[in-house]
Design a protein around this motif. Structure first.
Motif, PDB file in Angstrom:
ATOM      1  N   THR A  98       0.829  -1.203   0.000  1.00  0.00           N
ATOM      2  CA  THR A  98       0.000   0.000   0.000  1.00  0.00           C
ATOM      3  C   THR A  98       0.867   1.257   0.000  1.00  0.00           C
ATOM      4  O   THR A  98       0.609   2.211  -0.756  1.00  0.00           O
ATOM      5  N   LEU A  99       1.906   1.269   0.835  1.00  0.00           N
ATOM      6  CA  LEU A  99       2.794   2.428   0.901  1.00  0.00           C
ATOM      7  C   LEU A  99       3.525   2.636  -0.425  1.00  0.00           C
ATOM      8  O   LEU A  99       3.637   3.764  -0.913  1.00  0.00           O
ATOM      9  N   ASP A 100       4.025   1.546  -1.016  1.00  0.00           N
ATOM     10  CA  ASP A 100       4.741   1.669  -2.291  1.00  0.00           C
ATOM     11  C   ASP A 100       3.828   2.178  -3.396  1.00  0.00           C
ATOM     12  O   ASP A 100       4.252   2.967  -4.254  1.00  0.00           O
ATOM     13  N   SER A 101       2.570   1.717  -3.404  1.00  0.00           N
ATOM     14  CA  SER A 101       1.618   2.173  -4.425  1.00  0.00           C
ATOM     15  C   SER A 101       1.395   3.674  -4.314  1.00  0.00           C
ATOM     16  O   SER A 101       1.368   4.398  -5.313  1.00  0.00           O
ATOM     17  N   LYS A 102       1.251   4.152  -3.080  1.00  0.00           N
ATOM     18  CA  LYS A 102       1.052   5.596  -2.871  1.00  0.00           C
ATOM     19  C   LYS A 102       2.282   6.393  -3.285  1.00  0.00           C
ATOM     20  O   LYS A 102       2.181   7.430  -3.941  1.00  0.00           O
ATOM     21  N   ILE A 103       3.458   5.887  -2.907  1.00  0.00           N
ATOM     22  CA  ILE A 103       4.700   6.587  -3.260  1.00  0.00           C
ATOM     23  C   ILE A 103       4.871   6.656  -4.775  1.00  0.00           C
ATOM     24  O   ILE A 103       5.229   7.697  -5.333  1.00  0.00           O
ATOM     25  N   ASN A 104       4.603   5.562  -5.457  1.00  0.00           N
ATOM     26  CA  ASN A 104       4.753   5.533  -6.922  1.00  0.00           C
ATOM     27  C   ASN A 104       3.786   6.483  -7.606  1.00  0.00           C
ATOM     28  O   ASN A 104       4.145   7.176  -8.569  1.00  0.00           O
ATOM     29  N   ARG A 105       2.546   6.534  -7.123  1.00  0.00           N
ATOM     30  CA  ARG A 105       1.564   7.459  -7.723  1.00  0.00           C
ATOM     31  C   ARG A 105       1.981   8.901  -7.516  1.00  0.00           C
ATOM     32  O   ARG A 105       1.856   9.736  -8.425  1.00  0.00           O
ATOM     33  N   LEU A 106       2.478   9.223  -6.312  1.00  0.00           N
ATOM     34  CA  LEU A 106       2.912  10.595  -6.031  1.00  0.00           C
ATOM     35  C   LEU A 106       4.118  10.979  -6.879  1.00  0.00           C
ATOM     36  O   LEU A 106       4.228  12.110  -7.340  1.00  0.00           O
ATOM     37  N   ARG A 107       5.014  10.021  -7.106  1.00  0.00           N
ATOM     38  CA  ARG A 107       6.180  10.307  -7.953  1.00  0.00           C
ATOM     39  C   ARG A 107       5.766  10.557  -9.391  1.00  0.00           C
ATOM     40  O   ARG A 107       6.355  11.397 -10.087  1.00  0.00           O
TER      41      ARG A 107
END
Length: 397
Positions: A98-107
């Motif tokens: 979940t954290l990685d998905s959010k980080i990737n979308r923000l990037r």
């Protein structure tokens, strides 16, 4: 009795007259004119996809966690997977995901925009922009990203800093805290090339490297089998196990097998169209870069280089493929219907509309001597175009 013979004769006359009218209206031998596409090619139902691929292995035993989604493009020196020492609870892995998905979308959003300024005009503009984005995302049902945009709107209206870099840093720190709770540490797998990420390992990555094609013959290629090993997040691995791979997405190859009848077609440097029949008709242009010597059965290997990115073939190793060398679009007709014009290089056919017959000047695109048919189309200056005709006259009246 006399009346009976008169009736019989009358019926016979009517029958002959009807036949004569039908004869005049319809040629003795005619066929319907239909458009047709003829292809000259090789069918390769068991072709192999060949790519430049780098396989990455576990340097320690533990639990695999994929940092990258299947089919994603990755850059050089990117962490693509992680092996956590020991066993990791599935709930922790889900939280990491979940954290990685959010980080990737923000990037991704950060790459498309600049930091938001906080003056009144820009705040209103940014709020309106997010409201529009929410409407678009609602159609795709992306609940997570809709929630993030709503949080942005609330923060903007409250005058809070919503810089994407700040959010990325906050989530990255949260991930680090979660990782520190995992006993035993971790080992990151960093790619040394850019390309397409995949967690499928089939054992043929080095065998079917494009620069090794000259080492093989037809019987060896036919003997290959695909293993299809996949280590998903949460899978336990041992040191030395293959974890994932990165594939060159700019250039890839199709290895096909041709027969004696195709030998004249397959020449190095020939441009072709590669069509994947089991991928909804996906196709791409390619060039034949290698042709082996024929074996005792007249069969040979050939290699087609493709420089067009298609997502689907990267999920396959074996594939049903047609290699198209030439394509002719016109009307397929019996070759005997073609007549030579006033000069040796001019041709025409007779065709009809209703009961009227027309001469239609045409050019011959392709002729199959064995099957006895030709592909034709009207010449540019033809007075009577084949597209306006209904039937083709094959025989004479």
């Amino acid at each position: 009795m006399k009346k009976f013979f008169i009736i019989v004769i009358a019926v016979a006359i009517l029958a002959i007259a009807g036949y004569g009218i039908a004869y005049l209206v319809t040629p003795v031998n005619s066929v319907a004119l239909e458009e047709y596409v003829h292809e000259v090619g090789i069918s390769c139902p068991d072709a192999f996809i060949s790519r430049s691929e780098s396989v990455y292995y576990a340097t320690s035993s533990g639990t695999v966690y994929d940092m990258t989604a299947e089919g994603d493009r990755v850059s050089r020196d990117t962490v693509i997977s992680t092996v956590y020492n020991g066993n990791v609870d599935s709930s922790v892995l889900r939280e990491l995901q979940t954290l990685d998905s959010k980080i990737n979308r923000l990037r991704q959003r950060e790459a498309q925009s600049t930091l938001y300024s906080q003056d009144t005009g820009s705040v209103e503009s940014e709020v309106a922009s997010r409201i529009n984005s929410i409407s678009e995302l609602a159609e795709s049902g992306d609940i997570e990203e809709i929630h993030e945009y709503k949080e942005d709107i609330n923060s903007l209206r409250a005058g809070e800093d919503i810089s994407l870099s700040g959010k990325i840093e906050e989530l990255t720190n949260e991930k680090s805290t979660l990782e520190s709770s995992i006993a035993g540490g971790k080992t990151d797998i960093v790619c040394d090339r850019s390309g397409i990420f995949s967690s499928y390992i089939d054992g043929l990555e080095s065998v079917l490297s494009p620069d090794r094609i000259q080492e093989y013959n037809v019987s060896y290629i036919r003997s290959l089998s695909v293993q299809n090993i996949k280590h998903t997040s949460g899978t336990a691995v041992l040191t030395g196990d293959p974890i994932c791979k990165v594939m060159n997405n700019h250039k890839w190859y199709v290895i096909g097998i041709g027969g004696e009848a195709n030998a004249s077609l397959c020449q190095e440097g020939t441009d072709v169209t590669v069509r994947f029949t089991n991928l909804s008709g996906s196709s791409a242009p390619g060039t034949i870069t290698y042709v082996s010597a024929p074996d005792e059965n007249g069969e040979f290997l050939f290699l087609v280089e493709v420089s067009t990115y298609l997502e689907s073939p990267f999920s396959y190793r074996t594939i049903d493929t047609d290699i198209i060398f030439e394509e002719y679009s016109g009307y397929k007709i019996p070759s005997e219907a073609v007549r030579t014009g006033e000069t040796l290089d001019s041709y025409y056919v007779y065709a009809t509309v209703g009961s009227t017959t027309y001469r239609c000047d045409c050019e011959i695109l392709y002729t199959d001597m064995e099957e006895g048919y030709s592909i034709i189309q009207s010449t540019e200056d033809a007075e009577n175009k084949l597209a306006s005709m209904e039937r083709l006259v094959v025989g004479e009246r």
